[in-house]
Design a protein around this motif. Structure first.
Motif, PDB file in Angstrom:
ATOM      1  N   TRP A 149     -16.714   8.364   4.415  1.00 47.27           N
ATOM      2  CA  TRP A 149     -15.627   9.117   3.804  1.00 47.27           C
ATOM      3  C   TRP A 149     -16.078  10.282   3.383  1.00 47.27           C
ATOM      4  CZ3 TRP A 149     -11.165   5.900   1.910  1.00 47.27           C
ATOM      5  CH2 TRP A 149     -11.171   4.703   2.266  1.00 47.27           C
ATOM      6  N   LEU A 180      -5.666   1.717  -2.387  1.00 39.69           N
ATOM      7  CA  LEU A 180      -5.736   2.608  -1.062  1.00 39.69           C
ATOM      8  C   LEU A 180      -4.314   3.014  -1.087  1.00 39.69           C
ATOM      9  CD1 LEU A 180      -7.263   3.200   1.553  1.00 39.69           C
ATOM     10  CD2 LEU A 180      -6.516   1.166   2.676  1.00 39.69           C
ATOM     11  N   MET A 225       0.783  -1.225  -0.029  1.00 40.70           N
ATOM     12  CA  MET A 225       0.085   0.046   0.161  1.00 40.70           C
ATOM     13  C   MET A 225       0.820   1.111  -0.047  1.00 40.70           C
ATOM     14  SD  MET A 225      -2.862   1.099   2.906  1.00 40.70           S
ATOM     15  CE  MET A 225      -1.532   1.162   4.099  1.00 40.70           C
ATOM     16  N   LEU A 269      -9.172  -3.307  -0.073  1.00 43.26           N
ATOM     17  CA  LEU A 269      -8.568  -2.184  -1.041  1.00 43.26           C
ATOM     18  C   LEU A 269      -7.017  -2.284  -0.998  1.00 43.26           C
ATOM     19  CD1 LEU A 269     -10.266   0.919   0.597  1.00 43.26           C
ATOM     20  CD2 LEU A 269     -10.448   0.025  -1.607  1.00 43.26           C
ATOM     21  N   LYS A 312      -2.357   5.997   1.651  1.00 39.32           N
ATOM     22  CA  LYS A 312      -2.103   6.628   3.200  1.00 39.32           C
ATOM     23  C   LYS A 312      -1.187   7.699   3.168  1.00 39.32           C
ATOM     24  CE  LYS A 312      -1.077   5.094   7.844  1.00 39.32           C
ATOM     25  NZ  LYS A 312      -0.809   3.873   8.693  1.00 39.32           N
ATOM     26  N   THR A 317     -12.063  -3.099   5.343  1.00 35.88           N
ATOM     27  CA  THR A 317     -12.248  -2.274   4.115  1.00 35.88           C
ATOM     28  C   THR A 317     -10.593  -1.940   3.511  1.00 35.88           C
ATOM     29  OG1 THR A 317     -14.076  -1.164   4.831  1.00 35.88           O
ATOM     30  CG2 THR A 317     -12.775  -0.118   3.434  1.00 35.88           C
ATOM     31  N   ASP A 318      -9.807  -1.794   4.831  1.00 34.07           N
ATOM     32  CA  ASP A 318      -8.459  -1.626   4.319  1.00 34.07           C
ATOM     33  C   ASP A 318      -7.737  -2.961   3.640  1.00 34.07           C
ATOM     34  OD1 ASP A 318      -8.483  -2.762   6.671  1.00 34.07           O
ATOM     35  OD2 ASP A 318      -7.205  -1.576   7.688  1.00 34.07           O
ATOM     36  N   TRP A 378      -6.593   8.799   4.847  1.00 37.67           N
ATOM     37  CA  TRP A 378      -6.830   7.369   3.613  1.00 37.67           C
ATOM     38  C   TRP A 378      -7.517   7.604   2.697  1.00 37.67           C
ATOM     39  CZ3 TRP A 378      -4.430   2.824   5.472  1.00 37.67           C
ATOM     40  CH2 TRP A 378      -4.189   2.747   6.766  1.00 37.67           C
ATOM     41  N   SER A 379      -7.062   7.460   1.332  1.00 39.50           N
ATOM     42  CA  SER A 379      -7.735   7.797  -0.107  1.00 39.50           C
ATOM     43  C   SER A 379      -7.849   6.648  -0.650  1.00 39.50           C
ATOM     44  CB  SER A 379      -6.782   8.837  -0.632  1.00 39.50           C
ATOM     45  OG  SER A 379      -6.330   9.979  -0.229  1.00 39.50           O
ATOM     46  N   ALA A 380      -9.012   6.859  -1.551  1.00 38.69           N
ATOM     47  CA  ALA A 380      -9.143   5.451  -2.264  1.00 38.69           C
ATOM     48  C   ALA A 380     -10.004   5.900  -3.693  1.00 38.69           C
ATOM     49  CB  ALA A 380     -10.198   4.495  -1.501  1.00 38.69           C
TER      50      ALA A 380
END
Length: 262
Positions: A97, A214, A1, A206, A216, A202-203, A122-124
């Motif tokens: 989010w 994902l 990640m 992703l 960070k 979720t993490d 955190w960005s997705a």
């Protein structure tokens, strides 16, 4: 990640705003959503996972509906109920989010007691997440002409969580925009994510994708007071994000209890 550790406000701002935005309908629209955390070591667990009672998800939602007096036009649509429940603090499989990096930074820096710890944003990319949907679910989204689901569209895909979980043999994830229940949802520029399994983190989902979906961005502890000042100057505060006297009280309490920055 991918993980970024900026060393200045400028580097932090560039990390959150520097990605090129895809053009759609003659305008630029980011397909990235963000989630702020006061502690960088925290993962992306849902509230029902943090509660440690995932097996009681159905009971929680059933009793929320039982004791609520909120008439929905579609009483059998679980998505309206789970949105309302999440919004009012019931443990659910939904994760909050925001489309705004500044709102995410607010939640990463608002807890003054944790200014001695690194935070994180955190960005997705929800568009990439949706490209991995089961074909039948993806076709519903594509047919709507939108990039994210609504509760009405999800109701057509699967009106109940039980039917949603049974749509595919492997857990899948999607993002949906909650209805504007009140000013808080509007001002926080909210987006919700949900997985077709209440047990799946979720993490982990992703990060397991190839390439990982994902990212960070660490908010170093040394930067938190400066970032907080910038957000206050930009009016990204509790007073705006939690409209009403409760938000005003939280803002004033935090503002006047924060130590001076050296």
């Amino acid at each position: 990640m991918p993980t970024l550790v900026p060393g200045s406000w400028g580097e932090l701002h560039e990390a959150l705003f520097g990605d090129p935005w895809p053009e759609r309908a003659g305008r630029y629209h980011s397909t990235v959503v963000h989630r702020g955390a006061a502690c960088a070591a925290w993962g992306l667990r849902t509230s029902v996972q943090r509660l440690g009672r995932v097996e009681r998800e159905t009971d929680l939602l059933r009793n929320f509906r039982r004791y609520s007096r909120v008439p929905f036009k579609q009483q059998e649509n679980d998505w309206e109920w789970i949105t309302l429940a999440q919004h009012h603090g019931l443990p659910t499989r939904v994760l909050d989010w925001t489309y705004s990096p500044l709102v995410a930074l607010h939640f990463a820096t608002v807890d003054v007691a944790r200014h001695g710890q690194d935070g994180a944003v955190w960005s997705a990319d929800f568009a990439e997440v949706h490209r991995r949907l089961p074909a039948a679910v993806r076709s519903q989204l594509e047919g709507s002409g939108g990039t994210a689901f609504t509760v009405d569209l999800l109701g057509r895909v699967a009106p109940t969580l039980e039917r949603f979980d049974a749509l595919d043999g492997e857990p899948f994830m999607l993002f949906f925009e909650p209805p504007s229940l009140d000013e808080r949802i509007v001002n926080q520029y909210a987006s919700f994510s949900v997985l077709s399994s209440a047990h799946q983190r979720t993490d982990e989902w992703l990060a397991r994708a190839q390439p990982p979906l994902l990212r960070k961005v660490v908010v170093p502890a040394a930067l938190k007071p400066l970032v907080r000042e910038r957000l206050d100057q930009a009016n990204v505060t509790e007073r705006v994000l939690f409209p009403g006297l409760d938000g005003l009280s939280r803002w004033l309490t935090r503002y006047y209890s924060s130590p001076p920055r050296r």
